[in-house]
Design a protein around this motif. Structure first.
Motif, PDB file in Angstrom:
ATOM      1  N   GLY A 345      29.834  51.189  41.827  1.00  0.00           N
ATOM      2  CA  GLY A 345      29.764  50.027  42.910  1.00  0.00           C
ATOM      3  C   GLY A 345      30.047  48.434  42.338  1.00  0.00           C
ATOM      4  O   GLY A 345      29.971  47.582  42.810  1.00  0.00           O
ATOM      5  N   GLY A 346      30.469  48.765  41.104  1.00  0.00           N
ATOM      6  CA  GLY A 346      30.901  47.304  40.298  1.00  0.00           C
ATOM      7  C   GLY A 346      32.251  46.800  40.922  1.00  0.00           C
ATOM      8  O   GLY A 346      32.976  47.593  40.907  1.00  0.00           O
ATOM      9  N   LEU A 347      32.416  45.515  41.309  1.00  0.00           N
ATOM     10  CA  LEU A 347      33.670  44.897  41.714  1.00  0.00           C
ATOM     11  C   LEU A 347      34.485  44.826  40.458  1.00  0.00           C
ATOM     12  O   LEU A 347      33.934  43.998  39.733  1.00  0.00           O
ATOM     13  CB  LEU A 347      33.310  43.693  42.680  1.00  0.00           C
ATOM     14  N   PHE A 348      35.775  45.207  40.936  1.00  0.00           N
ATOM     15  CA  PHE A 348      36.913  45.000  39.819  1.00  0.00           C
ATOM     16  C   PHE A 348      37.288  43.424  40.067  1.00  0.00           C
ATOM     17  O   PHE A 348      38.120  43.597  41.203  1.00  0.00           O
ATOM     18  CB  PHE A 348      37.857  45.787  39.616  1.00  0.00           C
ATOM     19  N   VAL A 349      37.175  42.507  39.326  1.00  0.00           N
ATOM     20  CA  VAL A 349      37.988  41.060  39.628  1.00  0.00           C
ATOM     21  C   VAL A 349      38.961  41.236  39.223  1.00  0.00           C
ATOM     22  O   VAL A 349      40.237  40.457  39.408  1.00  0.00           O
ATOM     23  CB  VAL A 349      37.147  40.146  39.138  1.00  0.00           C
ATOM     24  N   ALA A 350      39.468  42.236  38.095  1.00  0.00           N
ATOM     25  CA  ALA A 350      40.922  42.385  37.592  1.00  0.00           C
ATOM     26  C   ALA A 350      40.743  44.051  37.320  1.00  0.00           C
ATOM     27  O   ALA A 350      40.190  44.339  36.506  1.00  0.00           O
ATOM     28  CB  ALA A 350      41.006  41.903  36.343  1.00  0.00           C
ATOM     29  N   MET A 357      46.936  49.616  39.594  1.00  0.00           N
ATOM     30  CA  MET A 357      48.206  48.603  38.796  1.00  0.00           C
ATOM     31  C   MET A 357      47.784  47.259  38.655  1.00  0.00           C
ATOM     32  O   MET A 357      46.957  46.640  39.564  1.00  0.00           O
ATOM     33  CB  MET A 357      49.346  48.773  39.688  1.00  0.00           C
ATOM     34  N   TRP A 358      48.315  46.602  37.689  1.00  0.00           N
ATOM     35  CA  TRP A 358      48.110  45.030  37.745  1.00  0.00           C
ATOM     36  C   TRP A 358      49.350  44.588  36.978  1.00  0.00           C
ATOM     37  O   TRP A 358      50.101  45.238  36.120  1.00  0.00           O
ATOM     38  CB  TRP A 358      46.841  44.741  36.701  1.00  0.00           C
ATOM     39  N   GLU A 359      49.555  43.392  37.201  1.00  0.00           N
ATOM     40  CA  GLU A 359      50.623  42.534  36.623  1.00  0.00           C
ATOM     41  C   GLU A 359      50.300  41.597  35.426  1.00  0.00           C
ATOM     42  O   GLU A 359      49.148  40.739  35.493  1.00  0.00           O
ATOM     43  CB  GLU A 359      51.554  41.719  37.594  1.00  0.00           C
ATOM     44  N   CYS A 491      43.571  47.407  30.799  1.00  0.00           N
ATOM     45  CA  CYS A 491      42.271  46.636  30.669  1.00  0.00           C
ATOM     46  C   CYS A 491      41.886  46.331  32.070  1.00  0.00           C
ATOM     47  O   CYS A 491      42.650  46.335  33.056  1.00  0.00           O
ATOM     48  CB  CYS A 491      42.320  45.542  29.535  1.00  0.00           C
ATOM     49  N   GLY A 492      40.587  45.847  32.279  1.00  0.00           N
ATOM     50  CA  GLY A 492      39.905  45.260  33.575  1.00  0.00           C
ATOM     51  C   GLY A 492      38.855  44.683  33.234  1.00  0.00           C
ATOM     52  O   GLY A 492      38.059  44.963  32.288  1.00  0.00           O
ATOM     53  N   ILE A 493      38.429  44.109  34.281  1.00  0.00           N
ATOM     54  CA  ILE A 493      36.963  43.366  34.301  1.00  0.00           C
ATOM     55  C   ILE A 493      36.214  43.780  35.559  1.00  0.00           C
ATOM     56  O   ILE A 493      36.821  43.582  36.426  1.00  0.00           O
ATOM     57  CB  ILE A 493      37.086  41.840  33.940  1.00  0.00           C
ATOM     58  N   SER A 494      34.850  44.165  35.197  1.00  0.00           N
ATOM     59  CA  SER A 494      34.207  44.665  36.321  1.00  0.00           C
ATOM     60  C   SER A 494      32.856  43.756  36.636  1.00  0.00           C
ATOM     61  O   SER A 494      32.500  43.139  35.591  1.00  0.00           O
ATOM     62  CB  SER A 494      33.585  46.007  36.064  1.00  0.00           C
TER      63      SER A 494
END
Length: 694
Positions: A345-350, A357-359, A491-494
């Motif tokens: 349930g954590g939102l990925f701001v990134a 995918m991300w840029e 990588c990503g931020i939750s």
């Protein structure tokens, strides 16, 4: 005459019934009801296994039919029934591609079938088709001409083709054909490639190892249940159930995983009767599973034998096709406009990888020196000259999902990635996810938050102190050193939503609280929250009129006081959303400089008295501070007090003395006697027992 009327009436009813039946069986445009923003991987799509194995050619055609028939309808006949996915098996025949089922030669060439699909989507632009291609090597002895011929055939219809992306949407696919090949062929590649498939497995864990990628080389999970040869029909049914259970769990998922679930197969030796017997059992079985209501999630591409065959045949391909179509409207799909959340349930701001995918900005440096361009990790670094690249990034053959290729050894890559937070981060928990191969180091807004040597095969989790996050723009800066072997980075931020906010009450009676990213419920909390509705200047003491508020919306600033005295308190997040109108107390999202005199007022506390005071022109108002913007209102007061109706404004002076020289003694509103002579700041004073504004 009466009998004639009855006959005409009966014929009319019969005609109406036939029209209704025809309309009921016409699913030429069923995709028109789908949301344009829905991801194709979230759909349930009826399809045909060995789609052209309905008719055979050559002197051996009767034998082929008895051994290899899997359909009774042609592709052209299946399309109006709603079938949209087609398993085609071309092989080389002279200078063209012909379609086979194993060694059995069908009646169809590859190019005309593709033209039929093109004509269909032209006539029905709300629809799209998916074609899965496998080189049928048994039909041509694994001819080396296959790659060139396939590329040539696809180039002839390239205007109708769309490139594969894991997060391809319905709107993007409409009017197009998505071609996915299981075999390499001459560049350029159209559509996508399916790789790493495991053949004829009944164990669900062995069905999940496939991948698919498009021209951008992004590789996502491609699950396939194609247990086609078995001795016990129960094994096949269990395989269907297991895959449906897995794919249904992808409902509202952002893994962008694609699933294929074959009801096709045979018990014992391959023969037309074996395919038929299986269809009579497994097509109905899939219908029953979908009708049970227990598997409300995407069924994926369901490839069946005898697709579009009616129930009277016993194959139930048509009714299964309808059931799959209707199933799309029994569950909630993720779509391009939704927030991206992890399994907890954590939102990925990134968004992190796992098929997301991300840029980011990308700079590569050969050698193992980890020194980057001067200041490359700082928030104000100019990265406009860096390349923009899509991530995750990996070396060829990496099992984990990736978008861009990273080849070579002894090099370092530097990555800069921005993300935004629209509220104060103190109420929530933030974590960095990172997967790296080899050494890596990461900075957040110019400060190092993590580093590790070597590679890891899963995601590393690092807690982020809220003080390191900004409201608005944030910058991740990462360096990864590739030494040898495989290469990978993602990588990503939750963000995990908090359940309560901290409210601090200090001396002075009033404080300002800004709701941090969530609506906050002050009801029954023992803490009172007030909005400021107007500035009253028609009394001797100007004051800010306040009104109590139970729920404070995210980002709003309010005045707070406590019946509990001073201290730090927790106030719960509201379960319902709220609006707040007529609140002129504002919250500074970023720091700014006040412009003009008597324009910006901030809160001050002196002993037991709280009031707003004008900050000097050019004074910096800090981020996350509450303030009144009275610019243009003509207010010139040195102090603005706080009151609901003005009845409790401060006045500590009860006796006014006069000087021996006849001059008035002058007091300020706090009761302090001023010098009898001299200049005083503008404000309210008690002169000769009366409040006066000077």
């Amino acid at each position: 005459m009466t009998n004639m009327k009855k006959l005409l009436s009966s014929l009319t009813l019969l005609a109406m019934s036939l029209v209704a039946m025809a309309q009921d069986n016409d699913n030429s445009r069923w995709m028109s009801n789908l949301d344009d923003d829905a991801f194709v991987c979230q759909l349930s799509i009826p399809g045909a296994h060995d789609a052209c194995a309905s008719s055979f050619s050559g002197i051996l055609s009767p034998i082929y039919k008895s051994l290899a028939q899997t359909q009774s309808k042609s592709v052209q006949d299946m399309l109006p029934s709603g079938v949209r996915a087609f398993d085609l098996r071309p092989c080389v025949s002279g200078n063209k591609l012909h379609i086979n089922h194993g060694a059995a030669t069908t009646s169809y060439d590859f190019d005309p079938i593709m033209q039929q699909l093109c004509s269909f989507v032209d006539a029905n632009p709300t629809e799209f088709c998916i074609v899965i291609i496998r080189h049928e090597t048994e039909g041509d002895g694994n001819s080396p001409k296959f790659g060139d011929l396939l590329q040539n055939s696809l180039s002839g219809v390239k205007d109708h083709l769309i490139d594969f992306r894991p997060n391809l949407t319905v709107g993007e696919a409409r009017g197009k054909i998505l071609v996915l090949s299981r075999d390499a062929y001459t560049a350029p590649v159209y559509g996508g490639r399916i790789v790493d498939l495991r053949d004829n497995r009944s164990d669900i864990n062995e069905m999940l190892g496939g991948h698919c990628y498009g021209n951008g080389t992004y590789k996502c999970a491609w699950w396939v249940q194609d247990c086609y040869e078995f001795s016990d029909i129960g094994v096949k049914k269990q395989a269907i159930l297991n895959m449906l259970s897995r794919s249904s769990a992808l409902e509202r998922s952002y893994g962008y995983t694609w699933a294929v679930n074959h009801t096709s197969g045979y018990k014992g030796s391959a023969s037309a009767s074996a395919y038929q017997d299986n269809a009579k059992t497994c097509n109905i079985y899939m219908q029953q599973l979908l009708a049970s209501g227990k598997y409300n999630g995407p069924a994926g591409l369901v490839l069946m034998d005898y697709a579009a065959d009616g129930d009277d045949s016993g194959y139930c391909g048509l009714s299964l096709t309808k059931t799959i179509i209707n199933h799309n409207f029994k569950y909630t799909m993720s779509n391009r406009g939704d927030s991206i959340r992890d399994g907890n349930g954590g939102l990925f701001v990134a968004p992190k990888g796992s098929d997301m995918m991300w840029e980011g900005k990308f700079y590569r440096k050969e050698g193992t020196d980890m020194t980057g361009p001067s200041g490359w990790y700082k928030t104000d670094f100019d990265d406009s000259g860096w390349e923009t690249k899509r991530f995750p990034i990996a070396s060829e053959g990496t099992d984990a999902p990736y978008y861009s290729r990273w080849d070579g050894t002894n090099n370092v890559i530097f990555i800069r990635r921005e993300f935004y937070i629209d509220h104060d981060a103190t109420i929530d928990t933030f974590r960095l996810y990172a997967r790296h191969d080899d050494d890596y180091k990461v900075y957040l807004n110019g400060s190092q938050i993590d580093s590790e040597n070597g590679w890891i095969g899963n995601y590393r989790t690092v807690s982020i102190q809220s003080s390191k996050l900004n409201v608005g723009r944030n910058v991740l800066a990462i360096q990864v050193k590739q030494i040898s072997g495989g290469a990978y980075f993602d990588c990503g931020i939750s963000r995990v939503d908090g359940t309560s906010a901290t409210v601090k009450i200090t001396s002075g009676g009033w404080n300002i609280f800004i709701a941090p990213g969530h609506d906050i419920d002050f009801t029954d909390s023992g803490i009172k929250a007030y909005k400021v509705t107007e500035i009253v200047c028609d009394s001797l003491l100007p004051y800010a009129r306040i009104e109590e508020a139970d729920i404070v919306p995210s980002g709003q600033a309010v005045l707070v006081s406590s019946e509990k005295g001073m201290g730090t308190f927790r106030v719960p997040v509201a379960k319902t959303t709220a609006r707040m109108e007529d609140n002129i107390l504002k919250a500074a999202a970023t720091s700014f400089k006040a412009v003009g005199e008597n324009a910006i007022y901030c809160l001050a506390n002196q002993d037991t008295i709280s009031y707003f005071y004008p900050v000097a022109d050019g004074t910096t108002v800090a981020k996350n501070r509450g303030y009144l913007d009275l610019n243009g209102m003509g207010v010139t007061a040195e102090r603005i007090y706080i009151s609901q109706d003005g009845s409790d404004l401060p006045n500590a002076i009860t006796t006014i003395a006069r000087g021996t020289d006849g001059a008035d003694y002058i007091y300020n509103v706090s009761g302090q006697r001023m010098k009898a002579q001299g200049q005083y700041p503008h404000g309210i004073y008690i002169i000769n027992g009366k409040k006066m504004l000077r």
